[in-house]
Scaffold this active site. Structure first.
Site, PDB file in Angstrom:
ATOM      1  N   TYR A 156      60.750  61.469  73.716  1.00  0.00           N
ATOM      2  CA  TYR A 156      59.968  60.369  74.293  1.00  0.00           C
ATOM      3  C   TYR A 156      59.939  60.527  75.810  1.00  0.00           C
ATOM      4  O   TYR A 156      59.842  61.636  76.305  1.00  0.00           O
ATOM      5  CB  TYR A 156      60.514  59.008  73.829  1.00  0.00           C
ATOM      6  CG  TYR A 156      59.460  57.941  73.982  1.00  0.00           C
ATOM      7  CD1 TYR A 156      58.236  58.061  73.322  1.00  0.00           C
ATOM      8  CD2 TYR A 156      59.636  56.858  74.819  1.00  0.00           C
ATOM      9  CE1 TYR A 156      57.227  57.125  73.492  1.00  0.00           C
ATOM     10  CE2 TYR A 156      58.637  55.915  74.985  1.00  0.00           C
ATOM     11  CZ  TYR A 156      57.434  56.060  74.324  1.00  0.00           C
ATOM     12  OH  TYR A 156      56.435  55.144  74.495  1.00  0.00           O
ATOM     13  N   ARG A 209      45.590  54.628  78.609  1.00  0.00           N
ATOM     14  CA  ARG A 209      46.551  54.446  79.698  1.00  0.00           C
ATOM     15  C   ARG A 209      47.906  54.987  79.242  1.00  0.00           C
ATOM     16  O   ARG A 209      48.828  54.237  78.950  1.00  0.00           O
ATOM     17  CB  ARG A 209      46.655  52.970  80.086  1.00  0.00           C
ATOM     18  CG  ARG A 209      47.397  52.730  81.397  1.00  0.00           C
ATOM     19  CD  ARG A 209      48.036  51.374  81.450  1.00  0.00           C
ATOM     20  NE  ARG A 209      49.041  51.170  80.415  1.00  0.00           N
ATOM     21  CZ  ARG A 209      50.293  51.615  80.480  1.00  0.00           C
ATOM     22  NH1 ARG A 209      50.708  52.311  81.506  1.00  0.00           N
ATOM     23  NH2 ARG A 209      51.148  51.366  79.483  1.00  0.00           N
ATOM     24  N   LYS A 261      56.778  56.925  69.419  1.00  0.00           N
ATOM     25  CA  LYS A 261      57.275  55.574  69.156  1.00  0.00           C
ATOM     26  C   LYS A 261      57.765  55.424  67.718  1.00  0.00           C
ATOM     27  O   LYS A 261      58.829  54.863  67.450  1.00  0.00           O
ATOM     28  CB  LYS A 261      56.170  54.549  69.427  1.00  0.00           C
ATOM     29  CG  LYS A 261      55.852  54.324  70.886  1.00  0.00           C
ATOM     30  CD  LYS A 261      56.834  53.372  71.532  1.00  0.00           C
ATOM     31  CE  LYS A 261      56.418  53.064  72.965  1.00  0.00           C
ATOM     32  NZ  LYS A 261      57.313  52.128  73.641  1.00  0.00           N
ATOM     33  N   GLU A 274      49.787  50.082  71.691  1.00  0.00           N
ATOM     34  CA  GLU A 274      50.518  50.934  72.637  1.00  0.00           C
ATOM     35  C   GLU A 274      49.574  51.654  73.598  1.00  0.00           C
ATOM     36  O   GLU A 274      48.620  52.313  73.173  1.00  0.00           O
ATOM     37  CB  GLU A 274      51.343  51.972  71.856  1.00  0.00           C
ATOM     38  CG  GLU A 274      52.286  52.768  72.709  1.00  0.00           C
ATOM     39  CD  GLU A 274      53.414  51.925  73.285  1.00  0.00           C
ATOM     40  OE1 GLU A 274      53.845  52.229  74.411  1.00  0.00           O
ATOM     41  OE2 GLU A 274      53.836  50.956  72.624  1.00  0.00           O
ATOM     42  N   ASP A 275      49.845  51.519  74.892  1.00  0.00           N
ATOM     43  CA  ASP A 275      49.152  52.260  75.949  1.00  0.00           C
ATOM     44  C   ASP A 275      47.634  52.058  75.944  1.00  0.00           C
ATOM     45  O   ASP A 275      46.866  53.016  76.115  1.00  0.00           O
ATOM     46  CB  ASP A 275      49.507  53.754  75.881  1.00  0.00           C
ATOM     47  CG  ASP A 275      50.896  54.011  76.474  1.00  0.00           C
ATOM     48  OD1 ASP A 275      51.556  53.040  76.879  1.00  0.00           O
ATOM     49  OD2 ASP A 275      51.315  55.174  76.528  1.00  0.00           O
ATOM     50  N   ASP A 331      53.919  46.641  72.935  1.00  0.00           N
ATOM     51  CA  ASP A 331      55.191  47.027  73.535  1.00  0.00           C
ATOM     52  C   ASP A 331      55.100  47.130  75.052  1.00  0.00           C
ATOM     53  O   ASP A 331      56.056  46.817  75.754  1.00  0.00           O
ATOM     54  CB  ASP A 331      55.670  48.357  72.945  1.00  0.00           C
ATOM     55  CG  ASP A 331      57.064  48.723  73.417  1.00  0.00           C
ATOM     56  OD1 ASP A 331      57.979  47.897  73.224  1.00  0.00           O
ATOM     57  OD2 ASP A 331      57.244  49.815  73.997  1.00  0.00           O
ATOM     58  N   ASP A 332      53.957  47.569  75.574  1.00  0.00           N
ATOM     59  CA  ASP A 332      53.807  47.673  77.027  1.00  0.00           C
ATOM     60  C   ASP A 332      53.931  46.308  77.689  1.00  0.00           C
ATOM     61  O   ASP A 332      54.429  46.200  78.814  1.00  0.00           O
ATOM     62  CB  ASP A 332      52.444  48.279  77.390  1.00  0.00           C
ATOM     63  CG  ASP A 332      52.244  49.641  76.772  1.00  0.00           C
ATOM     64  OD1 ASP A 332      53.112  50.499  76.968  1.00  0.00           O
ATOM     65  OD2 ASP A 332      51.230  49.834  76.076  1.00  0.00           O
ATOM     66  N   ASN A 360      56.728  55.148  84.534  1.00  0.00           N
ATOM     67  CA  ASN A 360      56.932  56.406  83.831  1.00  0.00           C
ATOM     68  C   ASN A 360      55.712  57.303  84.008  1.00  0.00           C
ATOM     69  O   ASN A 360      54.604  56.801  84.193  1.00  0.00           O
ATOM     70  CB  ASN A 360      57.133  56.148  82.329  1.00  0.00           C
ATOM     71  CG  ASN A 360      58.555  55.756  82.000  1.00  0.00           C
ATOM     72  OD1 ASN A 360      59.496  56.405  82.427  1.00  0.00           O
ATOM     73  ND2 ASN A 360      58.711  54.679  81.244  1.00  0.00           N
TER      74      ASN A 360
END
Length: 571
Positions: free
Chosen positions: A109, A162, A180, A251-252, A274-275, A424
């Protein structure tokens, strides 16, 4: 609750029944045991000759794979090694990670997964998860209908726009859902068969990808507007038809879509982002650890943000709730926040603000008495100097934005400044913890988004807490699945944050790290899951009858990466 012994007992009694044999069995990553197939199993499944004569075990294979892993010369090659292992032998893959979390987490990850997404097209070999492209919009039900997905209970989905701090990676963004879901299993004990990574390929605006002759995605500019919304709706509706009780993690997604989609669908199915929410939970837990270390009550913390998109707003919302729990009114709690974006401190009446940013915009009257640098914008340095921040959170993807001047100024006004460069991958971090330690003479409380090595200050080795979502989302998912929650509430996210904060080493030693060692991630998931499930029950959102039923479900559910005996079914 002793989950390890319960899982071990379950593993001893479980027998795997399958009709596959020969090459078909060895090519199935969820069933392949390689040299660990016994002589009896080799007889029953026609494996003699396909395997070398040595009959080994999981321990032999772990030693062999570790040696091969260590022989790789760089992080990306190690990432690719682990992806290939996951696609050939899942049990061995997860056994490696669970036994060596600190070593493997940065590879499978963040931060290495970022390069994995950038180079996804050159390394893709075997299908894992589903690529649902815009031209196949009318085939979504057909793709989901495959019997191999009958046991799916949770999905991580991205549209690749993203990816970490790297931006639009198109179809290469599939590396994130795959990573993930791997952590759902490795750190949360969710069965691999229950996990489905999904990439919604709506094109890409990344010219490098579009011009790349080996790019594997749909070669088109991104679909946007109503067409995009209709496509997402088609996907969600198809998922809901196929699995009425699915857990769906977003996610993202870009900030313009992330909050919007979460709000649109959070009451239609069991879902979280989650973000936004996972990042908020782990950041809140880290701040609560800082509260314990400094003795400054939550309601007295003055919190600055650099970057105030979906992640920053999600963190602010949960910290706001924590301040209100500590006794502040909503109005007074908002006064403790200072959000800074690329245009400086966010001010009321500023053009182009999103509704969720407006709530935190400061009034110009709030700046009365401030000494400003003289530019039209109120800079982060201005905020640090005048607001006397106690906490500074970076989610800006601006490498080096926490400068020496800013950090030293912050350290003038608070004895132990809490500074969290969370962006990150490592290349996007707002500061290195070594610099933060040096500039504050070792006084800073530090949490980072990516892993960094320890540093030495005044003859003492200092380690840094990695404020990694992996502390939260595996346990969050485990608690949701085993409580059979119908929805994911804000209170369930707060319960996860508090469960993690309750494990902070600062409770016993104010000089300790803010979070448990990353090596304890799998151990952390259980109390997080318990807290989430209990909160779901308390709110009437759970599908289990009571806490006793939930605890039984949780004990029996956790999957361990061990080999089980096989029995062949006849056709």
């Amino acid at each position: 609750m002793d989950s390890s012994s319960a899982a071990a007992n379950s593993a001893k009694s479980e027998v795997v029944e399958t009709r596959l044999s020969g090459y078909d069995l060895l090519l199935h990553p969820g069933l392949n045991k390689g040299t660990a197939f016994t002589e009896e199993e080799r007889d029953a499944f026609a494996l003699h000759g396909l395997l070398p004569p040595h009959v080994g075990n999981l321990e032999d294979q772990l030693e062999r794979r570790m040696k091969a892993f260590d022989g790789e010369t760089n992080s990306f090659d190690r990432y690719n090694f682990m992806r290939n292992l996951q696609d050939s032998n899942e049990t061995l893959f997860y056994a490696l990670i669970t036994g060596n979390v600190e070593k493997f987490l940065p590879i499978v990850y963040t931060p290495t997964v970022g390069e994995g997404c950038q180079r996804f097209s050159e390394t893709w070999l075997k299908p894992r998860g589903l690529f649902i492209s815009y031209p196949n919009k009318k085939r979504i039900d057909q793709m989901l209908a495959d019997p191999r997905y009958d046991k799916v209970r949770c999905i991580v989905v991205s549209d690749g726009e993203r990816i970490l701090g790297l931006g639009d990676q198109g179809a290469g963004g599939m590396g994130i859902p795959i990573g993930k879901m791997a952590l759902y299993t490795a750190l949360g004990g969710v069965h691999p068969e229950h996990c489905l990574p999904v990439l919604l390929d709506v094109g890409t605006d990344n010219e490098d990808r579009l011009k790349d002759p080996i790019y594997i995605g749909w070669r088109s500019k991104r679909v946007r507007g109503q067409e995009y919304d209709d496509f997402v709706e088609a996907f969600v509706s198809a998922v809901k038809r196929r699995w009425p009780h699915i857990l769906l993690q977003w996610e993202d997604f870009a900030g313009s879509n992330a909050n919007r989609l979460l709000e649109r669908y959070r009451d239609r199915l069991c879902t979280f982002n989650d973000d936004i929410q996972g990042t908020a939970a782990v950041a809140t837990a880290t701040v609560l650890g800082a509260v314990q270390a400094t003795g400054i009550p939550m309601k007295e913390q003055r919190i600055g943000f650099l970057g105030f998109g979906s992640a920053g707003i999600g963190i602010a919302n949960l910290l706001l709730a924590a301040m209100k729990e500590d006794g502040l009114s909503d109005e007074d709690a908002h006064k403790q926040f200072y959000p800074v974006d690329r245009y400086g401190l966010i001010l009321a009446g500023q053009a182009g603000l999103r509704p969720d940013q407006v709530r935190y915009a400061r009034k110009k009257s709030d700046l009365a008495g401030w000494t400003l640098s003289g530019s039209e914008q109120v800079s982060l340095a201005d905020v640090v100097r005048n607001a006397k921040l106690t906490v500074l959170i970076g989610v800006s993807s601006q490498a080096g934005a926490f400068t020496e001047e800013i950090v030293r100024e912050m350290a003038k006004h608070t004895d132990r400044p809490a500074i969290f460069p969370l962006s990150n991958p490592t290349s996007k971090s707002e500061a290195t913890p070594a610099d933060l330690t040096k500039w504050t003479n070792g006084r800073a409380l530090i949490g980072t988004g990516s892993p960094f090595p320890p540093t030495e200050i005044n003859g003492k080795t200092v380690e840094f807490s990695q404020t990694n979502n992996s502390y939260i989302f595996p346990g969050l998912a485990l608690g949701i699945l085993t409580s059979r929650a119908k929805h994911v509430s804000d209170a369930m996210i707060m319960a996860a944050a508090k469960a993690l904060a309750a494990l902070s080493p600062t409770l016993k030693n104010k000089e300790a790290s803010l979070l448990p060692p990353i090596t304890d991630s799998r151990k952390v998931s259980l109390p997080v899951a318990e807290a989430v499930g209990q909160q779901a029950i308390a709110e009437g959102l759970a599908g289990v009858a009571d806490e006793k039923s939930f605890e039984k479900e949780l004990r029996e559910y956790v999957w361990e990466p061990v080999y089980r005996p096989y029995v062949r079914l006849n056709d």
